[in-house]
Design a protein around this motif. Structure first.
Motif, PDB file in Angstrom:
ATOM      1  N   THR A 153       0.813  -1.214   0.000  1.00 45.93           N
ATOM      2  CA  THR A 153       0.000   0.000   0.000  1.00 45.93           C
ATOM      3  C   THR A 153       0.846   1.264   0.000  1.00 45.93           C
ATOM      4  O   THR A 153       2.013   1.254   0.374  1.00 45.93           O
ATOM      5  CB  THR A 153      -0.919   0.048   1.235  1.00 45.93           C
ATOM      6  N   ASP A 204      -1.139   1.597  -4.952  1.00 45.67           N
ATOM      7  CA  ASP A 204      -1.195   0.253  -4.380  1.00 45.67           C
ATOM      8  C   ASP A 204      -0.744  -0.750  -5.446  1.00 45.67           C
ATOM      9  O   ASP A 204      -0.979  -0.534  -6.634  1.00 45.67           O
ATOM     10  CB  ASP A 204      -2.624  -0.093  -3.929  1.00 45.67           C
ATOM     11  N   ASP A 208      -2.928  11.446  -5.497  1.00 44.15           N
ATOM     12  CA  ASP A 208      -2.408  11.498  -4.129  1.00 44.15           C
ATOM     13  C   ASP A 208      -3.548  11.816  -3.159  1.00 44.15           C
ATOM     14  O   ASP A 208      -4.296  12.763  -3.378  1.00 44.15           O
ATOM     15  CB  ASP A 208      -1.319  12.587  -4.055  1.00 44.15           C
ATOM     16  N   GLY A 216      -4.494   1.181   6.919  1.00 51.36           N
ATOM     17  CA  GLY A 216      -3.983  -0.027   6.258  1.00 51.36           C
ATOM     18  C   GLY A 216      -4.624  -1.272   6.847  1.00 51.36           C
ATOM     19  O   GLY A 216      -5.010  -2.190   6.127  1.00 51.36           O
TER      20      GLY A 216
HETATM   21  N1  LIG Z   1      -0.533   9.171  -0.432  1.00 52.05           N
HETATM   22  C1  LIG Z   1      -1.553   8.341  -0.608  1.00 52.05           C
HETATM   23  N2  LIG Z   1      -2.405   8.497  -1.641  1.00 52.05           N
HETATM   24  C2  LIG Z   1      -3.426   7.649  -1.822  1.00 52.05           C
HETATM   25  N3  LIG Z   1      -3.685   6.611  -1.022  1.00 52.05           N
HETATM   26  C3  LIG Z   1      -2.882   6.394   0.036  1.00 52.05           C
HETATM   27  C4  LIG Z   1      -1.765   7.226   0.294  1.00 52.05           C
HETATM   28  N4  LIG Z   1      -1.134   6.767   1.389  1.00 52.05           N
HETATM   29  C5  LIG Z   1      -1.828   5.694   1.810  1.00 52.05           C
HETATM   30  N5  LIG Z   1      -2.878   5.458   1.004  1.00 52.05           N
HETATM   31  C6  LIG Z   1      -3.894   4.402   1.164  1.00 52.05           C
HETATM   32  O1  LIG Z   1      -4.154   4.298   2.545  1.00 52.05           O
HETATM   33  C7  LIG Z   1      -4.302   2.946   2.951  1.00 52.05           C
HETATM   34  C8  LIG Z   1      -3.276   2.634   4.030  1.00 52.05           C
HETATM   35  O2  LIG Z   1      -1.997   2.633   3.443  1.00 52.05           O
HETATM   36  P1  LIG Z   1      -0.667   2.793   4.297  1.00 52.05           P
HETATM   37  O3  LIG Z   1       0.456   2.474   3.378  1.00 52.05           O
HETATM   38  O4  LIG Z   1      -0.644   4.091   4.994  1.00 52.05           O
HETATM   39  O5  LIG Z   1      -0.864   1.581   5.319  1.00 52.05           O
HETATM   40  P2  LIG Z   1      -0.326   1.361   6.784  1.00 52.05           P
HETATM   41  O6  LIG Z   1       0.846   2.215   7.053  1.00 52.05           O
HETATM   42  O7  LIG Z   1      -0.163  -0.078   6.971  1.00 52.05           O
HETATM   43  O8  LIG Z   1      -1.543   1.848   7.649  1.00 52.05           O
HETATM   44  P3  LIG Z   1      -1.810   1.615   9.211  1.00 52.05           P
HETATM   45  O9  LIG Z   1      -0.596   0.979   9.808  1.00 52.05           O
HETATM   46  O10 LIG Z   1      -2.083   2.951   9.766  1.00 52.05           O
HETATM   47  O11 LIG Z   1      -2.979   0.723   9.288  1.00 52.05           O
HETATM   48  C9  LIG Z   1      -4.145   2.116   1.687  1.00 52.05           C
HETATM   49  O12 LIG Z   1      -5.421   1.787   1.196  1.00 52.05           O
HETATM   50  C10 LIG Z   1      -3.442   3.049   0.715  1.00 52.05           C
HETATM   51  O13 LIG Z   1      -3.871   2.793  -0.598  1.00 52.05           O
END
Ligand SMILES: Nc1ncnc2c1ncn2[C@@H]1O[C@H](COP(=O)(O)OP(=O)(O)OP(=O)(O)O)[C@@H](O)[C@H]1O
Ligand SMILES: Cc1ncsc1CCO
Ligand SMILES: [Mg+2]
Length: 538
Positions: free
Chosen positions: A415, A419, A452, A463
């Motif tokens: 993610t 993604d 974004d 996530g």
């Molecule tokens: N800059 C961005 N633009 C679009 N979508 C984003 C962006 N950053 C994160 N996402 C989306 O947000 C969700 C969570 O992604 P992220 O990579 O932040 O996960 P994470 O760090 O494991 O989250 P958490 O640990 O807080 O549960 C995903 O569905 C991702 O597609």
């Protein structure tokens, strides 16, 4: 004399007469094995005095000759020479290979226990005149070795060894896996253990207790042979398919299936995520249950469409995680694994690796930091549970996602702003000895984009809740649908809902609420072709 090139390593029985059931003898157990498909025998009797050892060896040798199967002697080169056995198996602390070869001559079979890739490098220096086969282990914990020197390596460790054999072009060297191998895990070991170039899988497996300690060693051997004859590990029957493309107009069917089947989603997840995940699950027409009670896992996993979301964010005891993996694997129901903060600390790294060794996952989802570490491509540790990676190098992230999918034979999700989804399951298929149907770089891979949306990173457990969403869609799968399609639908739905929510919210507080609203509305109205996020095959 047994011709070396004709040795069949498929089912390698290693003896241990300390575990014989009442009414059996070493010979009777070995003979039952030979009669029913053991292809190679090693006499390994650590506690037996030399004289008795030789007497036993002669008896077992007679049996082996009768069934046309080679006999290998463990450790004792002198005994092997004395009885003219077909070969010797030595460990890292036993007699050095060049000396063993000098004593035995070129025609005999020499086996070596290997646990590290540098040992493979050493083996290639001796060349084909040195080692004929290696026993790779130990794969899982076992009671046979009282004081194991090595930690269990799991299928990933075995795959690294197979990769080293390919890298050093040790074509002549055959391989068997050993350590804690039983019918419940052998299909997974055969499926998951392979070199990264896809060209080499195990030539066989080695067992001790499953035959030596079996009250009916004959039928135990038959059971093992049946497993070894398969070229497919159908871990969630009907749900993994070899379709390599996906059309967005299929997404509506996936949502419909979840609506109709109303899957039960067992969550073992962190405290921050529990309430959010339960509400997302309900918004997607599914039933959440939070449970960390081992004794009910089996029962839950048997409910039609049950699916497990396993998230290691704030961690249940390791035994609880392992029991859950075993229950869902046994019931052939899917597990979505979210290794939160995979490499943030030594503790998390060990815990997550332990879970990964314990079973087969339908999907592994992580942020870019987690996926890069899982693929072995990250520089340094993650700071915390956030990815700590700005995601600027998309091709590196695609590579990492494919490696994770391939390494764990799963559908992996990375993610971030973009993604990424890759399918390394090969529909459960493999070719024993030969390999997979391709290498990691050739597997199907997709990106899901929607511009974004920085606010998605401003709420906690976004996530984690994508994990819940994926579980709801995988749990709904039936008919000719498959895990890859379910995951692509879930990721596209979630990203689109994030975009919608970000356009409606006033800040991160209301974003959280708007995200659940948008998931609910998109799920209920079921018009995926109107969603903002798009899927691209890469
Ligand atoms: N800059 C961005 N633009 C679009 N979508 C984003 C962006 N950053 C994160 N996402 C989306 O947000 C969700 C969570 O992604 P992220 O990579 O932040 O996960 P994470 O760090 O494991 O989250 P958490 O640990 O807080 O549960 C995903 O569905 C991702 O597609
Ligand atoms: C903040 C946090 N800490 C452990 S898990 C978690 C939720 C986001 O992954
Ligand atoms: Mg994040």
């Amino acid at each position: 004399m047994f011709a070396k090139e004709n040795v069949d390593y498929t089912l390698y029985l290693v003896t241990d007469s300390t575990m014989l059931p009442e009414g059996t003898t070493l010979e009777s157990q070995v003979e039952a094995g030979l009669k029913n498909g053991v292809t190679l025998v090693q006499l390994r009797e650590k506690e037996t005095p030399t004289k008795t050892f030789i007497q036993e060896a002669l008896k077992v040798q007679k049996l082996c000759k009768h069934y046309g199967v080679p006999l290998i002697i463990n450790d004792r080169v002198d005994v092997a020479l004395a009885i003219n056995a077909d070969g010797v198996h030595v460990g890292q602390d036993d007699m050095p290979i060049p000396m063993v070869r000098k004593l035995l001559g070129p025609e005999k079979i020499i086996g070596w226990s290997v646990g590290y890739t540098h040992e493979v490098e050493q083996l290639t220096k001796w060349g084909p005149e040195g080692v004929d086969y290696i026993g790779i282990g130990m794969v899982f914990p076992t009671n046979t070795k009282k004081n194991p020197k090595k930690a269990p390596m799991g299928p990933v460790g075995v795959s690294n060894i197979l990769g080293a054999l390919q890298e050093y072009e040790a074509k002549w060297c055959k391989t068997v896996a050993i350590g804690g191998l039983h019918p419940d895990c052998i299909p997974r070991v055969l499926y998951q253990c392979g070199s990264p170039d896809g060209r080499r899988m195990l030539d066989g497996i080695s067992v001790v207790s499953d035959i030596m300690a079996a009250p009916d060693a004959g039928s135990a051997t038959k059971k093992l042979r049946d497993i070894l004859a398969k070229k497919r590990y159908d871990f969630i029957p009907g749900l993994i398919s070899n379709s390599t493309t996906f059309h967005p107009d299929q997404m509506a069917e996936y949502l419909d299936r979840t609506k109709t089947n109303r899957p039960l989603i067992q969550h073992i997840t962190n405290k921050v995520h529990q309430n959010f995940g339960a509400n997302v699950t309900l918004a997607l027409g599914s039933s959440p249950i939070m449970s960390e009670i081992n004794s009910e896992f089996k029962e839950l996993s048997l409910i039609p469409h049950a699916t497990l979301l396993l998230n290691t964010g704030s961690v249940a005891p390791l035994e609880v995680l392992i029991d859950a993996v075993k229950a869902y694997n046994e019931s052939q129901r899917p597990i979505v694994f979210d290794p939160v903060g995979y490499s943030a600390t030594e503790t998390r790294l060990n815990l997550n690796n332990h879970v990964l060794t314990a079973g087969q996952f339908a999907c592994i989802k992580g942020n870019s930091g987690e996926i890069l570490s899982l693929a072995g491509l990250s520089q340094g540790k993650m700071k915390g549970v956030d990815s700590g990676y700005n995601g600027s190098d998309l091709s590196l992230l695609i590579k990492a996602t494919k490696i994770v999918a391939y390494r764990y034979r799963t559908v992996s999700v990375c993610t971030g702003k973009t993604d990424i989804v890759a399918d390394g399951t090969f529909a459960g298929a493999y070719e024993p000895s030969g390999g997979m149907l391709g290498d990691w770089s050739s597997i199907p891979c997709f990106t899901i984009v929607c511009g974004d949306i920085p606010i998605m990173e401003c709420i906690t457990a976004s996530g984690c809740s994508l994990g819940s969403t994926i579980a709801c869609l995988i749990g709904g799968v039936s008919g000719n649908a498959n895990v890859l399609g379910a995951v692509l639908t879930a990721v596209t739905l979630y990203k689109s809902a994030g975009q919608k929510a970000s356009s409606r919210c006033r800040g991160s507080g209301s974003f959280h609420v708007e995200l659940i609203d948008a998931l609910y509305q998109f799920f209920t109205s079921n018009q995926p072709l109107e969603w903002a996020a798009s899927i691209h095959q890469v």
